[in-house]
Design a protein around this motif. Sequence first.
Motif, mmCIF file in Angstrom:
data_model
loop_
_atom_site.group_PDB
_atom_site.id
_atom_site.type_symbol
_atom_site.label_atom_id
_atom_site.label_comp_id
_atom_site.label_asym_id
_atom_site.label_seq_id
_atom_site.Cartn_x
_atom_site.Cartn_y
_atom_site.Cartn_z
ATOM 1 N N PHE A 65 3.540 -4.507 -4.479
ATOM 2 C CA PHE A 65 2.077 -4.617 -4.418
ATOM 3 C C PHE A 65 1.402 -4.471 -5.773
ATOM 4 C CE2 PHE A 65 2.863 -0.147 -4.477
ATOM 5 C CZ PHE A 65 1.761 0.421 -5.093
ATOM 6 N N LEU A 66 2.080 -3.872 -6.742
ATOM 7 C CA LEU A 66 1.425 -3.555 -8.015
ATOM 8 C C LEU A 66 1.490 -4.722 -8.996
ATOM 9 C CD1 LEU A 66 2.267 0.160 -8.860
ATOM 10 C CD2 LEU A 66 0.006 -0.890 -8.869
ATOM 11 N N PRO A 67 0.340 -5.249 -9.401
ATOM 12 C CA PRO A 67 0.344 -6.382 -10.328
ATOM 13 C C PRO A 67 0.702 -5.991 -11.764
ATOM 14 C CG PRO A 67 -1.911 -5.711 -9.821
ATOM 15 C CD PRO A 67 -1.017 -4.917 -8.923
ATOM 16 N N ASP A 68 0.586 -4.701 -12.088
ATOM 17 C CA ASP A 68 0.904 -4.218 -13.432
ATOM 18 C C ASP A 68 2.421 -4.134 -13.581
ATOM 19 O OD1 ASP A 68 1.281 -2.766 -15.809
ATOM 20 O OD2 ASP A 68 -0.604 -1.671 -15.541
ATOM 21 N N GLU A 69 2.980 -4.942 -14.461
ATOM 22 C CA GLU A 69 4.435 -5.020 -14.612
ATOM 23 C C GLU A 69 5.043 -3.725 -15.124
ATOM 24 O OE1 GLU A 69 5.159 -8.437 -17.047
ATOM 25 O OE2 GLU A 69 5.202 -9.800 -15.317
ATOM 26 N N MET A 87 5.960 -7.763 5.865
ATOM 27 C CA MET A 87 6.103 -6.313 6.078
ATOM 28 C C MET A 87 5.251 -5.833 7.253
ATOM 29 S SD MET A 87 5.803 -4.927 2.177
ATOM 30 C CE MET A 87 6.510 -5.846 0.818
ATOM 31 N N GLY A 88 4.096 -6.468 7.444
ATOM 32 C CA GLY A 88 3.184 -6.051 8.499
ATOM 33 C C GLY A 88 3.711 -6.282 9.902
ATOM 34 N N ARG A 89 4.839 -6.953 10.028
ATOM 35 C CA ARG A 89 5.407 -7.212 11.353
ATOM 36 C C ARG A 89 6.085 -5.976 11.953
ATOM 37 N NH1 ARG A 89 7.558 -13.477 11.206
ATOM 38 N NH2 ARG A 89 5.819 -14.301 9.972
ATOM 39 N N PHE A 97 9.508 -0.406 1.723
ATOM 40 C CA PHE A 97 9.372 -1.139 0.467
ATOM 41 C C PHE A 97 8.441 -0.411 -0.521
ATOM 42 C CE2 PHE A 97 10.228 -4.366 3.766
ATOM 43 C CZ PHE A 97 11.397 -4.918 3.251
ATOM 44 N N ASN A 98 8.053 0.823 -0.192
ATOM 45 C CA ASN A 98 7.115 1.615 -0.995
ATOM 46 C C ASN A 98 5.794 0.874 -1.179
ATOM 47 O OD1 ASN A 98 7.020 4.273 -2.063
ATOM 48 N ND2 ASN A 98 6.924 3.457 -4.139
ATOM 49 N N CYS A 99 5.365 0.228 -0.126
ATOM 50 C CA CYS A 99 4.125 -0.551 -0.138
ATOM 51 C C CYS A 99 3.190 -0.089 0.981
ATOM 52 C CB CYS A 99 4.428 -2.041 0.021
ATOM 53 S SG CYS A 99 5.306 -2.777 -1.373
ATOM 54 N N ASN A 100 3.192 1.205 1.262
ATOM 55 C CA ASN A 100 2.448 1.710 2.405
ATOM 56 C C ASN A 100 1.187 2.441 1.974
ATOM 57 O OD1 ASN A 100 2.248 1.936 5.208
ATOM 58 N ND2 ASN A 100 3.115 4.001 5.218
ATOM 59 N N ALA A 101 0.107 2.241 2.745
ATOM 60 C CA ALA A 101 -1.121 2.996 2.528
ATOM 61 C C ALA A 101 -0.910 4.412 3.059
ATOM 62 C CB ALA A 101 -2.279 2.320 3.268
ATOM 63 N N PRO A 102 -1.595 5.414 2.478
ATOM 64 C CA PRO A 102 -2.560 5.326 1.377
ATOM 65 C C PRO A 102 -1.929 5.393 -0.004
ATOM 66 C CG PRO A 102 -2.493 7.567 2.170
ATOM 67 C CD PRO A 102 -1.527 6.787 3.040
#
Length: 409
Positions: A65-69, A87-89, A97-102
Motif C-alpha cells: 500500500f505504501l507508495p514511498d519506496e 485482499m478484500g475478498r 500482507f501488512n496492508c490492514n487498517a488502521p
Amino acid sequence: MEFIFSEKVKELQAQVTLFMNERIYPSESVYREQLYAGTDRWSAVPPIIEELKREAKEQGLWNLFLPDERYGAGLTNFEYAPLCEIMGRSAIAPEVFNCNAPDTGNMEVLAKYGSEEQKQKWLLPLLEGRIRSAFAMTEPDVASSDATNIRSSIRREGHHYILNGRKWWTSGAGDPRCKVFIFMGKSNPDGPRHEQQSMILVPADAEGITVERMLPVFGYDDAPHGHAEITFRDVRVPAENMIWGEGKGFAIAQGRLGPGRIHHCMRLIGAAERALGLMCRRAAERETFGRKLSDHGVVLQWIADSRIEIEQARLLTLKAAHLMDTVGNKEAKAEIAMIKVVAPNVAAKVIDRTIQAFGGAGVSEDVPLAAMYAGARSLRIADGPDEVHSQQVGRMEMKKYMEKAGLSK
C-alpha cells in the motif's frame, strides 16, 4: 484515462491471487478454529496469522500500500487498487500482507509527518509487522463526523503533554500486539477552527489509559482486533511524541483519511466480488421447485444487477485513484467522496442479495456473508458517513454550476 495495468502490477495480481487461493482461503477455517480454541480470544492471535505473514513477506507481498519506496512497494494508488481489491475478498488477508487498517493509515502518517525518532521507534516495527497500532479519534459525546467537534484535550506541561478524553471505535486496541495509539485532541481550543487539533503518539501501556469495553459491530466483536471505548485520564507523554507540530491534527487527519477511504472502497469491491461468486455458485447448485436457482428470473436479475454495480464502483474507484496520483488528493476530493458513498452501498446490496440466495445458510457462520455484510454496512459510517460525503459532492457541484453561470452565492 486508460485503465490498463503495467506488467509489474499484472504479475503482482497473479502472485496475490495464487497466495489467496493456496494459502488464505484454506486458512480461514483454521483461523476460526484457533481463535475459539482458547478461553480468552483477546489475549492471543491465532498462530496461522503469523505463519501466513512470514510466507507473504518472503514472497515480497508486503507493504504493497505504501507508495514511498523507502518503506513500501512504491506502487501508486492506481497500481495498488487491484491488489487491495483481491485482499478484500477475505477478512484475514489484509493483515497477512501488512496492508490492514488502521495500521496502514498510521504508517502513512508516520512516513509523511513523523520525525526520524518517531519513525525509528514506531514506523519500522509497524512496517516489519512486529507490532500493531490504533487510531484514537472518534468520541462518543460529540458528532465525530465533524472532526472539529473533538473535545479531548492535549495540554503542554513542561517537556510533556497531558492527555484527557474519552474515545470509542478505536479499532485495533484489543489486539495484544497493539503498542501505540495516534491520539487526536485539542491543543489550542481558542485557535482558528482547523488549527485547534493535534495528533500525538501514545504508548498503549501508558499510565492513565483504561479500556472501558470492546464494542461489537452487529454482534461481531472482531477479536482479537476489536473496537474499543477508551478513557484517557491525565496520560503523560513526552513532548517529542507530537506529530508534525501543534495545530496540525486536522490537516494530518485529512491527509490520512483520503488514502484510507479509497483503500476501504477497494477492499469492499473485493468483498462484493466474492459475494457475487458465491451467489453464482449457489445458483448453479441449488434447486427450488424443481429448477436450479439460476433458472429463476429473479436470481438472474440479482446476478446481473450485482455485476453492473460492481463494474461501476470499480471504475469510479480507479478514476479516484488515478486522480489522486496525477493531481493530488485535494483535487480528487469529489471522486473520493463519491466512491466512499458508492462502494459500501454496492457491497452491502450485493452481499444482501447473496444472503437471500443462500437462505438460512446466508445468515449463519457457515459462510462469510453475514460478517461481510456487517463490515460493509458499518463502512457507510466509518471514515465519514454517507451524508457528509454526499453533502460535500453537492456543494462542489453547486459551486461549479454557479461559477459557470456567472452567479454569486
